[in-house]
Design a protein around this motif. Sequence first.
Motif, short mmCIF file in Angstrom:
data_model
loop_
_atom_site.label_atom_id
_atom_site.label_comp_id
_atom_site.label_asym_id
_atom_site.label_seq_id
_atom_site.Cartn_x
_atom_site.Cartn_y
_atom_site.Cartn_z
N LEU A 209 94.35 -23.61 -15.71
CA LEU A 209 93.02 -23.97 -15.23
C LEU A 209 92.19 -24.60 -16.34
N PHE A 210 92.36 -24.10 -17.55
CA PHE A 210 91.66 -24.70 -18.70
C PHE A 210 92.10 -26.14 -18.90
N LEU A 211 93.41 -26.39 -18.86
CA LEU A 211 93.91 -27.75 -19.04
C LEU A 211 93.44 -28.67 -17.92
N ASP A 212 93.44 -28.16 -16.69
CA ASP A 212 92.95 -28.96 -15.56
C ASP A 212 91.46 -29.27 -15.71
N LEU A 213 90.69 -28.29 -16.21
CA LEU A 213 89.26 -28.50 -16.42
C LEU A 213 89.04 -29.59 -17.48
N ARG B 152 91.03 -32.03 -18.29
CA ARG B 152 91.38 -33.32 -17.69
C ARG B 152 90.26 -33.82 -16.77
N ALA B 153 89.70 -32.93 -15.97
CA ALA B 153 88.63 -33.31 -15.05
C ALA B 153 87.40 -33.81 -15.81
N CYS B 154 87.07 -33.14 -16.91
CA CYS B 154 85.91 -33.54 -17.71
C CYS B 154 86.15 -34.91 -18.35
N VAL B 155 87.36 -35.15 -18.82
CA VAL B 155 87.69 -36.45 -19.42
C VAL B 155 87.61 -37.54 -18.37
N GLN B 156 88.13 -37.27 -17.18
CA GLN B 156 88.07 -38.25 -16.10
C GLN B 156 86.64 -38.59 -15.70
N CYS B 157 85.74 -37.61 -15.85
CA CYS B 157 84.32 -37.85 -15.55
C CYS B 157 83.60 -38.59 -16.68
N GLY B 158 84.32 -38.85 -17.75
CA GLY B 158 83.72 -39.57 -18.87
C GLY B 158 82.86 -38.71 -19.77
N LEU B 159 83.03 -37.39 -19.72
CA LEU B 159 82.22 -36.51 -20.55
C LEU B 159 82.72 -36.52 -21.99
N PRO B 160 81.82 -36.47 -22.95
CA PRO B 160 82.23 -36.39 -24.36
C PRO B 160 82.66 -34.96 -24.68
N ILE B 161 83.95 -34.70 -24.66
CA ILE B 161 84.42 -33.32 -24.69
C ILE B 161 85.69 -33.18 -25.52
N THR B 162 85.83 -32.03 -26.16
CA THR B 162 87.06 -31.65 -26.85
C THR B 162 87.44 -30.25 -26.41
N ASP C 257 86.70 -22.78 -6.29
CA ASP C 257 87.39 -23.76 -7.13
C ASP C 257 86.79 -23.72 -8.53
N PHE C 258 87.51 -23.14 -9.45
CA PHE C 258 86.98 -22.97 -10.81
C PHE C 258 86.75 -24.32 -11.48
N VAL C 259 87.70 -25.23 -11.38
CA VAL C 259 87.61 -26.50 -12.09
C VAL C 259 86.39 -27.30 -11.66
N SER C 260 86.16 -27.40 -10.35
CA SER C 260 85.02 -28.17 -9.85
C SER C 260 83.70 -27.57 -10.31
N ALA C 261 83.57 -26.23 -10.18
CA ALA C 261 82.32 -25.57 -10.56
C ALA C 261 82.08 -25.67 -12.06
#
Length: 367
Positions: free
Chosen positions: A197-201, A203-213, A311-315
């Motif tokens: 779930l962490f890895l999916d989260l 990926r989702a943040c990167v796809q949204c264009g968020l500046p994240i590590t 849905d953990f990833v979406s929230a």
Amino acid sequence: MIDEKRNVVIAAAFPPPLHGLAKISESVASDLAEFAHVHRCDLSSRSLRRSWGYHWRRISSVLAAAVGVLRNGLRPNPCLYIPADGGFGLVYTILLTGLARLSQQAIVIHHHSFSAIDQRRWLMSALVSIAGNGAVHVFLCQTMQLRFRKNYRGEWRGLISSNAVHLSAAPDTRLPESDEIRIGLLSNLTTEKGLYLFLDLLRACVQCGLPITGMLAGPIQFEEDRAAVEAAQCQLGARLIHVGALYGPDKDEFLAGLDVFVFPTGYHNEAQPNVVFEAMSASTAVITFARGCLSEDVNEDCGPIIDPSNDFVSAACAQIKTWSDDRKSLAAAKAAAKERFTALRATAAADYGNLLCAIADLELPGS
């Protein structure tokens, strides 16, 4: 002069190996020694690896503890303090508790798992019945006690003792603020502890264009989990960093370097994980599933507590986007996490004092 101190047998696993329950048992034994005569009965198997040797050492240690409990019954003002084992290990707890009841000892049972809290289990019912209405049952939070009372009726006495009392506040070593949001997970990196779930989260943040590590810390035991992390690193590049197992100051530094601690645990028996307290003490916002005591320990000022059916990833992704757009709200959540841990630890210190008094048969403060 008559020695009026209570004789307390502590039948528990002590280090080594060092794990959360053994650490707490060691703390109780050491702190209680000031008020009572403490007699240790070590139930440790000396290994976390399940094998024939493991089970033989467990049986041998329980038999030795049984002798120790019976011997304690011959001493004045005797008491048994015992953590409730999980699963079929409750059979051992029942045996030692039954011997203490037969020898008319006071009984204090410390619960550390939700395995028999959310659902009524026949072994736990047997333990509650054998311990009797005079027993003291100790819980990690009010939520745990309320659910236990719902499933196990009786006139027994309940006390709260949070794990927060056994943790120190993290040193103030926060890294300079960055344009990127740093999210992290520190645990045994498995499906059960939320790795995927962490890895999916991330990926989702990167796809949204968020500046994240994304930062991962902890051992990887299974090859399929290692392969999943390596595949994610190939896909995400520098967006995902795995630093391996961390302890002591290295762990503190890792947590202090995060903006958000993500804990999507799928462990159904999750009770009160120390790592969440450690993250909060390091001024790190928290996003977690509402399992065990987490919905009570982490309030919404620190970050969202997500129902396990949602849905953990979406929230979580939506919350991280909000924090990315409004860095003041992220800073407020980080500060609130630190304040929440400080308040929880202060309450836990008072509750822990009450627990020691109950075990030692001393008058509670203010009574």
